[in-house]
Enzyme design. Structure first.
Site, mmCIF file in Angstrom:
data_model
loop_
_atom_site.group_PDB
_atom_site.id
_atom_site.type_symbol
_atom_site.label_atom_id
_atom_site.label_comp_id
_atom_site.label_asym_id
_atom_site.label_seq_id
_atom_site.Cartn_x
_atom_site.Cartn_y
_atom_site.Cartn_z
ATOM 1 N N ASP A 153 0.848 -1.188 0.000
ATOM 2 C CA ASP A 153 0.000 0.000 0.000
ATOM 3 C C ASP A 153 0.882 1.235 0.000
ATOM 4 O O ASP A 153 2.050 1.149 0.361
ATOM 5 C CB ASP A 153 -0.750 0.085 1.337
ATOM 6 C CG ASP A 153 -2.035 -0.680 1.306
ATOM 7 O OD1 ASP A 153 -2.439 -1.075 0.220
ATOM 8 O OD2 ASP A 153 -2.609 -0.855 2.388
ATOM 9 N N ASP A 205 -5.284 -3.270 4.213
ATOM 10 C CA ASP A 205 -5.819 -2.802 5.489
ATOM 11 C C ASP A 205 -7.338 -2.782 5.503
ATOM 12 O O ASP A 205 -7.962 -2.894 6.529
ATOM 13 C CB ASP A 205 -5.254 -1.418 5.840
ATOM 14 C CG ASP A 205 -5.359 -0.445 4.673
ATOM 15 O OD1 ASP A 205 -6.023 -0.790 3.679
ATOM 16 O OD2 ASP A 205 -4.770 0.650 4.752
ATOM 17 N N ASP A 219 -9.861 -5.974 1.269
ATOM 18 C CA ASP A 219 -8.552 -6.518 0.914
ATOM 19 C C ASP A 219 -8.427 -7.982 1.312
ATOM 20 O O ASP A 219 -7.491 -8.662 0.902
ATOM 21 C CB ASP A 219 -7.434 -5.737 1.616
ATOM 22 C CG ASP A 219 -7.288 -4.344 1.048
ATOM 23 O OD1 ASP A 219 -7.712 -4.151 -0.098
ATOM 24 O OD2 ASP A 219 -6.758 -3.464 1.747
HETATM 25 P P1 ATP Z 1 -3.695 3.008 -0.129
HETATM 26 O O1 ATP Z 1 -4.285 1.857 -0.878
HETATM 27 O O2 ATP Z 1 -2.303 3.294 -0.482
HETATM 28 O O3 ATP Z 1 -3.959 2.982 1.336
HETATM 29 P P2 ATP Z 1 -5.762 4.948 -0.409
HETATM 30 O O4 ATP Z 1 -5.898 5.162 1.046
HETATM 31 O O5 ATP Z 1 -5.777 6.157 -1.265
HETATM 32 O O6 ATP Z 1 -4.453 4.236 -0.788
HETATM 33 P P3 ATP Z 1 -8.387 3.898 -0.513
HETATM 34 O O7 ATP Z 1 -8.538 3.915 0.942
HETATM 35 O O8 ATP Z 1 -8.955 2.787 -1.313
HETATM 36 O O9 ATP Z 1 -6.869 3.937 -0.894
HETATM 37 O O10 ATP Z 1 -8.963 5.255 -1.048
HETATM 38 C C1 ATP Z 1 -9.191 5.481 -2.423
HETATM 39 C C2 ATP Z 1 -9.529 6.931 -2.655
HETATM 40 O O11 ATP Z 1 -10.743 7.234 -1.993
HETATM 41 C C3 ATP Z 1 -8.500 7.884 -2.057
HETATM 42 O O12 ATP Z 1 -7.482 8.177 -2.953
HETATM 43 C C4 ATP Z 1 -9.356 9.115 -1.759
HETATM 44 O O13 ATP Z 1 -9.472 9.911 -2.901
HETATM 45 C C5 ATP Z 1 -10.688 8.534 -1.427
HETATM 46 N N1 ATP Z 1 -10.869 8.434 0.014
HETATM 47 C C6 ATP Z 1 -10.047 7.865 0.913
HETATM 48 N N2 ATP Z 1 -10.544 7.939 2.148
HETATM 49 C C7 ATP Z 1 -11.723 8.569 2.053
HETATM 50 C C8 ATP Z 1 -12.752 8.954 2.991
HETATM 51 N N3 ATP Z 1 -12.634 8.658 4.265
HETATM 52 N N4 ATP Z 1 -13.824 9.598 2.535
HETATM 53 C C9 ATP Z 1 -13.941 9.868 1.236
HETATM 54 N N5 ATP Z 1 -13.039 9.542 0.308
HETATM 55 C C10 ATP Z 1 -11.926 8.908 0.686
#
Ligand code: ATP
Length: 903
Positions: A299, A614, A618
């Site tokens: 990640d 996480d 996943d």
């Molecule tokens: P990683 O996989 O490296 O942890 P990430 O945290 O960006 O990356 P996701 O958690 O799947 O992956 O989030 C995907 C996208 O959704 C993010 O890039 C962001 O734009 C949006 N996002 C993340 N958290 C939130 C939230 N709490 N509320 C709304 N949108 C969110």
């Protein structure tokens, strides 16, 4: 709270019932070798050889006790690990949300539930938003159950149908909610089941199972050989009792009895070394697989970066604003392009978009920020907390927003949706207001308009917004878009209901610094032939920028195909998919299903894949990966449940450390086998030769028992404490399909066995012609076996380097073990009682000298063999090239075979 805790006890289940100590001790006797020993004890007893009988029984007892202690310690170590991954629960106490250890929950607590949580206690739901729970752990029903707090059910409704309840140990698959705890610990439904079953994890791994069956086959073969030997002796007309004793000696000597225990111990030591480096192993086979890992899919957020978000800029169609301050403290200001602090009330329509954007961050959120013990901390998702803080810096504090815009409904965030939306009532105008935030592409899909310069609605200029998002992301910032909508009587928050009805308000860009150790760990992995790939849900530009900073991409202009997005992945033709995936370094905007397909493709290319995760979604990918790695601090309970390993600090560098330790474990196992087998083969051959030639035995069965028992404990086990070899992370990963013992290792072991047989026969014959009695000559041969085992032990401390280069004190346990062994040898040789029991006799200094000369010669031959076989050292350049090869496993090195841990 304290009183209730005293009354109901901690919210924990008692440790699973373990088999009683007596049964576990008796189980140690359930081993083919022990049967042979017990059989020979009976026969020697019947023949009136009481001393031999006593020694054999003593060895059986000692063996059982040592095995018992080792097994208990290994189990204890694993048990201790479980407590390292403590679950926490979000509760509302004293009017505010806080995170407490799950053990502290009491009936009456209000628990807050989110997707990915494991329900910490039985609770009556009081709130639910699309709450869906996987209750298979409790009911066996694999289809998740939709929950609803409103329903009222008749008294005798079965557990599986109680839609207004959430049960301890079940998993929130989607949505969010809250409930009042009604039962904790053993009082829960899960506690009831636990009482009924209660089982401990097994210590078996593919390797231990394989070795156990290997030693069974070996035992049978050796027993057959012993029978044949006995028959030959009888046919040659030798004394039946003596021939029988010799056959027993052959069996006892040749069976590597210490092997299974040594493997378990080495694995257990590896597990606790990994735990000290903050990688908690949940399934023992992972320790073996780690050493063969060829790709780590990681990640971005939290693993390569610190997951400490600070909004530094807000872009709106009316202009860009800077946000000052750092961390979660609300000290800071929002500045306009001219550097003037913004006043949301005074500045009128020009800041309308900014105000709505900040409001979305403050109200459409499940995170909260609090100040305790002089520190600012958060409850919930750091991305959301950063937006809460940014809003507070402009005066939109959580309390105020909560009062002015009470929430009516929630569409929770999920990795598939990539956005979150909430419905509020504007207490001023009584309008229903929808606020949304999420990935820019997703939010733009929901919008038809944007807030213009003076706060009016104007048509959405997608291209301009998109360019602004890419620009911010290119600076390595995480970008979230915000939107709002004033809808009459709206209650439906589903994606379809919102599509095209919202108004874009702005982009919030947040800084998340890379972890300090990440770049060095990525470098170390690559030089170890382990490719590192980033798989993130974030924007490609943000991912690329972070990949540069952490050394995942070394070019400023990465070659085409190095960065792939989820959309790219969907358009790659199936026949080119695996190749494209293997070449790419960064995967952005990837959905959880795509993660699963990525792992599959990499495995099809022959890779051994470690994959981090996480989120709740996943879990399938974590299970599919050879090593599923979950985040201990920020990961969901669902992910931890599915993982083989949990990182207590979420840090990428910890994965590297675990791989390093995994390689060390394998080395130490190989070293033990390489050390122990030659003594076994040597002892067996010495007896075989004696019977074949019809001469007196150079070593007696009880003496062989002595050698095997004492050297296995005092010498062999110490190899499990051997520190890792210096070049461990500069060689390629070992091929999991490589056979149990490589040809090079087999050749070396046969060489040592031959040296032992030749040396002991030569010494035995020398002593006899020199006038020594049978007992004295046997004592000489016995001591030679032990001294060679000691010398060879030092050689086995490294599979490639010579014994001299390692340094005597790098493993203090070895020094202690050798000292103990030598004292034991002196006692055996010179104490009259030991002489009487083991049939030994004191030997003179000249005999010791001969022993030393033979042992030194044998060791020199082994050292020369090692030198000749040593592979030429490789430079880092070669390793980098290997990093890009389709199947980057090396073939060199000594090793054991482990099957892929795919489930
Ligand atoms: P990683 O996989 O490296 O942890 P990430 O945290 O960006 O990356 P996701 O958690 O799947 O992956 O989030 C995907 C996208 O959704 C993010 O890039 C962001 O734009 C949006 N996002 C993340 N958290 C939130 C939230 N709490 N509320 C709304 N949108 C969110």
């Amino acid at each position: 709270m304290r009183r209730r805790l005293d009354r109901y006890g901690p919210n924990a289940l008692p440790p699973a019932r373990r088999t009683s100590a007596a049964v576990r001790l008796l189980r140690q006797l359930h081993h083919p070798l022990i049967y042979v020993l017990l059989g020979s004890a009976v026969v020697t007893g019947l023949l009136g050889e009481w001393v031999d009988c006593g020694v054999i029984l003593g060895v059986v007892a000692l063996n059982a006790v040592v095995g018992f202690i080792q097994e208990s310690q290994a189990e204890g170590a694993l048990e201790g690990l479980r407590s390292m991954v403590r679950t926490r629960a979000r509760v509302v106490r004293d009017g505010r949300e806080q995170v407490v250890p799950s053990d502290d929950l009491v009936p009456g607590d209000v628990v807050v539930l989110d997707a990915g949580d494991k329900i910490p206690a039985d609770a009556r739901l009081t709130r639910s938003a699309r709450l869906s729970i996987d209750e298979s752990a409790l009911t066996g029903e694999s289809v998740p159950v939709d929950k609803d707090e409103v329903v009222v059910l008749p008294d005798l409704t079965p557990v599986a149908d109680r839609h207004n309840m959430a049960y301890s140990g079940t998993l929130v698959i989607a949505g969010s909610g809250a409930g009042v705890v009604v039962a904790t610990g053993t009082g829960t439904e899960l506690g009831e089941i636990h009482r009924l079953v209660g089982a401990a994890d097994s210590l078996d791994t593919p390797l231990t199972v394989k070795l156990a069956s290997f030693s069974k086959i070996l035992t049978v073969a050796i027993l057959a050989l012993a029978v044949v030997t006995f028959a030959i002796g009888l046919l040659r007309g030798q004394d039946p009792v003596e021939t029988f004793t010799a056959a027993i000696a052959l069996a006892v000597g040749a069976i590597p009895e210490g092997l299974p225990a040594a493997v378990t111990i080495t694995l257990a030591i590896g597990v606790s070394r990994m735990a000290r480096r903050r990688a908690v192993i949940r399934r023992l086979p992972a320790v073996e697989t780690l050493g063969s890992t060829t790709v780590i899919c990681t990640d971005k957020t939290g693993t390569l970066t610190q997951n400490e978000m600070t909004v530094t800029a807000v872009w709106t169609p009316a202009g860009e604003y800077a946000v000052t301050g750092s961390g979660y403290e609300s000290a800071g200001t929002v500045l306009d392009a001219a550097g003037h602090p913004v006043d949301l009330h005074e500045d009128g329509g020009t800041v309308a978009a900014l105000r709505w954007s900040l409001l979305a961050g403050a109200a459409c959120t499940d995170a909260s920020v609090h100040h305790a013990d002089g520190r600012w901390g958060i409850v919930g998702d750091p991305t959301e907390a950063a937006m809460v803080v940014a809003a507070a810096k402009a005066g939109l504090t959580a309390d105020r927003v909560g009062a002015d815009y009470p929430r009516l409904a929630t569409l929770p965030f999920s990795s598939e949706l990539q956005y979150m939306a909430t419905l509020h009532e504007d207490t001023d105008t009584h309008d229903r207001v929808i606020l949304a935030k999420g990935a820019a592409e997703r939010i733009l899909d929901l919008c038809h308009a944007q807030l213009g310069d003076d706060g009016d609605l104007v048509p959405l200029d997608r291209a301009v917004v998109h360019a602004a998002a890419v620009d911010l992301a290119g600076r390595g910032l995480r970008v979230l878009a915000t939107a709002m909508g004033v809808l009459d009587g709206a209650t439906d928050l589903s994606g379809d209901g919102l599509s095209g009805r919202l108004t874009f308000t702005g982009l919030q860009a947040m800084h998340d610094p890379p972890r300090e150790a990440a770049a060095a760990a990525v470098r170390a992995c690559r030089s170890a032939g382990v490719a590192v790939k980033m798989i993130t849900g974030d924007h490609a530009a943000t991912a690329t920028a972070i990949a540069h900073r952490t050394g995942l991409l070394d070019d400023d202009n990465p070659p085409s195909g190095a960065v792939l997005t989820g959309t790219d992945l969907d358009t790659i033709p199936p026949d080119r998919y695996a190749d494209a995936v293997d070449r790419a370094h960064v995967f952005a905007r990837v959905s959880p299903e795509q993660k699963l397909r990525l792992v599959d493709a990499l495995q099809d290319r022959g890779h051994v894949v470690a994959m981090t995760g996480d989120g709740v979604n996943d879990a399938p990918a974590l299970q599919q990966a050879d090593i599923g790695v979950a985040m201990g601090a920020s990961g969901t309970e669902v992910a931890k449940d599915a993982a083989d390993m949990v990182l207590t600090d979420d840090d990428f560098a910890t994965i590297k450390a675990a791989v390093e330790e995994g390689r060390g474990v394998f080395d130490n196992l190989t070293k033990f086998i390489a050390w122990t087998l030659p003594t076994n083969i040597g002892e067996g051959l010495v007896i075989l030769v004696a019977i074949a030639f019809g001469t007196a035995l150079p070593i007696l069965p009880t003496q062989i028992l002595w050698i095997n028992m004492t050297t296995a404990v005092a010498l062999g086990l110490m190899l499990a404490f051997e520190p890792k070899e210096p070049g461990i992370m500069t060689r390629p990963p070992r091929d999991p399909d490589q056979p149990l013992l490589t040809n090079a290792l087999i050749a070396r072991m046969l060489l040592v066995s031959a040296l032992l047989v030749g040396g002991s026969w030569w010494l035995f014959a020398w002593e006899r012609t020199d006038g020594a009695g049978l007992a004295e000559a046997r004592t000489a041969a016995l001591n030679l076996f032990v001294v060679v085992a000691v010398f060879y032990l030092f050689s086995c401390r490294s599979l490639t380097r010579s014994a001299w280069r390692i340094g005597l004190f790098t493993n203090r346990w070895i020094v202690v073990g050798v000292a103990v062994q030598l004292l034991a040898q002196l006692a055996l040789t010179y104490l009259p009682t030991m002489n009487a029991v083991f049939g030994t006799e004191p030997i003179g200094a000249d005999t010791w000298l001969r022993i030393l000369v033979i042992a030194t010669l044998a060791t020199t031959v082994v050292a020369v063999d090692k030198r000749l076989r040593r592979a030429p050292a490789r430079g880092p350049k070669d390793d980098r090239r290997r990093d890009h090869r389709p199947s980057p496993r090396g073939s060199g090195g000594d090793g054991l075979e482990v099957r892929r841990g795919r489930r």
